[in-house]
Design a protein around this motif. Structure first.
Motif: not given
Lengths: 134, 373
Positions: B348-373
């Motif tokens: 596949w191809t992957i596009p360049w995202v110019p003039d930006q940095e990868i932002q902080e991302y953690f898989c677990e970060d707001n996982a509590e919002s995905t609770f099945v309530r």
């Protein structure tokens, strides 16, 4: 107070369980070390450890690895219904050759602790067996 | 003996302790039922603007006056920000109408397709209309010695973004009907995804029938193998030419990194070395293409969305070709004779995202919002 203790206890148990969720084995479903037992009654059980490995063509391995290990002569997995047959040749306590045939079903395949249950025949003895992937 | 009512709330709380790990990055198909649609009118009670999933919570009232709270997932904050969405577009107390896909079962959760503010009638969110900014065309950046740069041009910043496909399937296959998370529209197409051995095909189909609920990624495990280049949130190459290596910094997964050695060492891995999610990688340049061979993989990940298995015999050959500033062509050859009947290739191809940095991302970060309530 009891509430809090119950909560802390259950949280601790859940925390202990986490590594099992976090280290799944996603390759061939039989690969790994399985433990459990077999026996003819609920109280007369014989410990079982079975190590299996998929080499691309066959599943090879051992029953009860160690000085008295029994090599697996054949493992046949029917992937249409996830049933399994294990064949091996052992010796009983008097040294007489004894054939082992185990037939069972693989359950909960998506889980690290998947299970195989079924019937176990060893010589003239017959019983059920249950093994869980460690 | 204590009544079970005293124990049950504790048990529920214990489940909540573990739920973030189990539900944090579930596949869309596992969580939501695309065969149904829901329209909700309510008032915003909470906005959870955090990775990996933005959520808002609304109180809805039924005709008898009973109020229920719904969790509305509306995308990944990084993607939304890149698309021009502002956190301030919605406020607690806003009345709105949400149309979307409800969660499976009776869970009060939905994935928004559109969000309309009642007071203005303005559609503040429209899933199908998220714009993608195109980067201006430019030639391939090069080092002073003429070698291609895999990272940003000198003095600039940028990273590699979201792949042109979201699924992994053999290139020779004609287009296969599949959801973005790799669920086949027709399970009879599994033969066309890859040349599976019988056990691998059966396992793949088992995972498909289970709506991918066992996906290791849903437990925040690393996206090993080619899946690392199918993740949202991109990745970055850091070329350490003096050290003879290229680092791959992943924005998806859990901000993992991988080393590709380019110092001429042989391909391989010591027998005693622990098998890993990304394997041991050695690369060399063939003209303008970085060719990387990797071995030493573990069996704890899926090769791609949809549940493609692998064994420790996996051997990958990856080719990275930057065809211009904005385009990276990625091709992977999968060689795992214990899982597949022959080698196969995807790309596949992957596009360049110019003039930006990868932002902080953690898989677990707001996982509590995905609770099945």
């Amino acid at each position: 107070m009891i509430w809090r203790r119950v909560f802390h206890l259950l949280c601790f148990i859940a925390w202990l369980a986490l590594p099992f969720f976090l280290h799944a084995q996603e390759g061939h479903p039989l690969t790994g070390t399985w433990s459990g037992d077999w026996g003819s009654t609920a109280t007369q059980r014989n410990h079982l450890t079975i190590v299996m490995n998929w080499d691309g063509k066959n599943v090879t391995g051992l029953i009860n690895p160690g000085p008295d290990a029994i090599p697996l002569a054949g493992v046949f997995l029917d992937v249409t219904n996830w049933t399994i047959r294990i064949e091996a040749d052992a010796k009983d306590s008097s040294g007489t050759p004894t054939h082992i045939t185990a037939e069972g079903k693989l359950d909960d395949i998506g889980s690290y602790h998947r299970k195989i249950t079924g019937t176990w025949r060893q010589g003239m003895a017959k019983g059920d067996f249950r093994i869980t992937r460690d | 003996m204590k009544p079970i009512g005293n124990i049950l709330p504790g048990a529920v709380l214990a489940i909540l302790c573990t739920a973030p790990f189990l539900l944090s990055q579930r596949n869309f198909s596992t969580t939501y039922d695309s065969s149904r649609q829901v329209k909700l009118q309510g008032t915003v009670t909470r906005i959870d603007w955090a990775n990996p999933n933005a959520f808002l919570f609304i109180d809805t009232k039924d005709p008898s006056g009973i109020v229920t709270n719904w969790a509305i997932q509306f995308g990944n904050p990084l993607e939304l920000e890149r698309s021009g969405w502002k956190r301030s577009a919605l406020h607690i107390g806003d009345a709105l109408t949400v149309e979307g896909t409800p969660a499976r079962g009776t869970v009060r959760q939905a994935f928004a397709r559109s969000i309309v503010l009642t007071r203005t009638g303005k559609r503040v969110f429209n899933l199908s209309a998220i714009p993608r900014a195109a980067a201006p065309a430019a030639p391939v950046p090069r080092w002073p010695d003429g070698h291609i740069r895999l990272g940003p041009p000198q003095g600039k910043k940028g990273y590699w973004g979201t792949a042109s496909t979201k699924v992994l399937a053999e290139n020779s296959a004609t287009k296969i009907g599949m959801t973005d998370d790799g669920l086949l529209l027709n399970i009879a197409d599994s033969d066309r995804v890859a040349p599976f051995q019988p056990w691998a095909k059966a396992l793949y189909e088992y995972r498909q029938r289970n709506l991918l609920k066992d996906d290791p990624l849903a437990r925040c495990l690393p996206p090993g193998g080619p899946r690392q280049f199918l993740m949202p949130n991109g990745f970055q190459f850091v070329e350490q030419r003096d050290l003879g290596r290229v680092l791959v910094l992943l924005g998806g997964g859990d901000r993992n990194w991988r080393i590709i050695y380019t110092d001429g060492r042989p391909v391989g891995q010591a027998a005693e070395q622990v098998p890993s999610y990304y394997g041991s990688s050695v690369g060399h340049w063939e003209k303008d293409t970085l060719v990387v061979e990797s071995v030493g993989f573990n069996e704890k990940f899926w090769l791609g969305p949809g549940g493609l298995p692998n064994t420790e015999a996996l051997h990958l050959i990856e080719r990275f070709t930057r065809t211009d500033l904005n385009t990276l062509k990625y091709e992977v050859t999968v060689d795992d004779p214990r899982t597949y009947t022959r080698t196969w290739t995807a790309g596949w191809t992957i596009p360049w995202v110019p003039d930006q940095e990868i932002q902080e991302y953690f898989c677990e970060d707001n996982a509590e919002s995905t609770f099945v309530r």
